[in-house]
Motif scaffolding. Sequence first.
Motif, PDB file in Angstrom:
ATOM      1  N   TYR A 189       0.858  -1.226  -0.056  1.00  0.00           N
ATOM      2  CA  TYR A 189      -0.014   0.100  -0.109  1.00  0.00           C
ATOM      3  C   TYR A 189       0.862   1.274  -0.074  1.00  0.00           C
ATOM      4  CZ  TYR A 189      -3.265  -3.486   1.161  1.00  0.00           C
ATOM      5  OH  TYR A 189      -4.305  -4.785   1.219  1.00  0.00           O
ATOM      6  N   ARG A 244      -1.158   2.529  -6.102  1.00  0.00           N
ATOM      7  CA  ARG A 244      -2.303   1.651  -6.307  1.00  0.00           C
ATOM      8  C   ARG A 244      -2.378   0.906  -7.759  1.00  0.00           C
ATOM      9  NH1 ARG A 244      -7.816   5.294  -6.301  1.00  0.00           N
ATOM     10  NH2 ARG A 244      -6.445   6.248  -8.219  1.00  0.00           N
ATOM     11  N   TYR A 255      -1.878   7.849  -0.394  1.00  0.00           N
ATOM     12  CA  TYR A 255      -2.421   6.631  -1.192  1.00  0.00           C
ATOM     13  C   TYR A 255      -3.228   6.833  -2.356  1.00  0.00           C
ATOM     14  CZ  TYR A 255      -4.059   2.006  -2.456  1.00  0.00           C
ATOM     15  OH  TYR A 255      -4.436   0.795  -3.064  1.00  0.00           O
ATOM     16  N   GLY A 256      -2.776   6.142  -3.356  1.00  0.00           N
ATOM     17  CA  GLY A 256      -3.570   6.353  -4.704  1.00  0.00           C
ATOM     18  C   GLY A 256      -3.207   7.477  -5.617  1.00  0.00           C
TER      19      GLY A 256
END
Length: 128
Positions: A31, A54, A103-104
Amino acid sequence: QLQLAESGGGLVRPGGSLRLACVALKYTLDYYAIAWFRQAPGKEREEVSCISSRDDSTDYATSVQGRFIISRDMAKNTVFLQMDGLKSEDTADYFCAAAWRRYGVPCRDLEAGDYDYWGQGTRVTVSS
């Protein structure tokens, strides 16, 4: 707390190859966005390459584009940096770093300050 350990550095002749590894201790790297930075003596730290959290999209500094490849091996909980066609100017201490707060977000949009965890580094020396 995530701990990172780099390995794979060493002395290599110009044109040679090395593969650096960044392994996570205790926690999965799945992650995290992971980046490789380097710092040569007397120079500022620069980001070499990164892989996103991601979708594993990647980004490279212009100076290493086409010579370095970053990859993630989830089974080994490791991110690799394959370095081919090494040049004397690649000589530096190489550090991996992990970011999770964003994140992402594609790693190309992250800055050094977004990386929360850093390894101790591994030295790469390119010399004949």
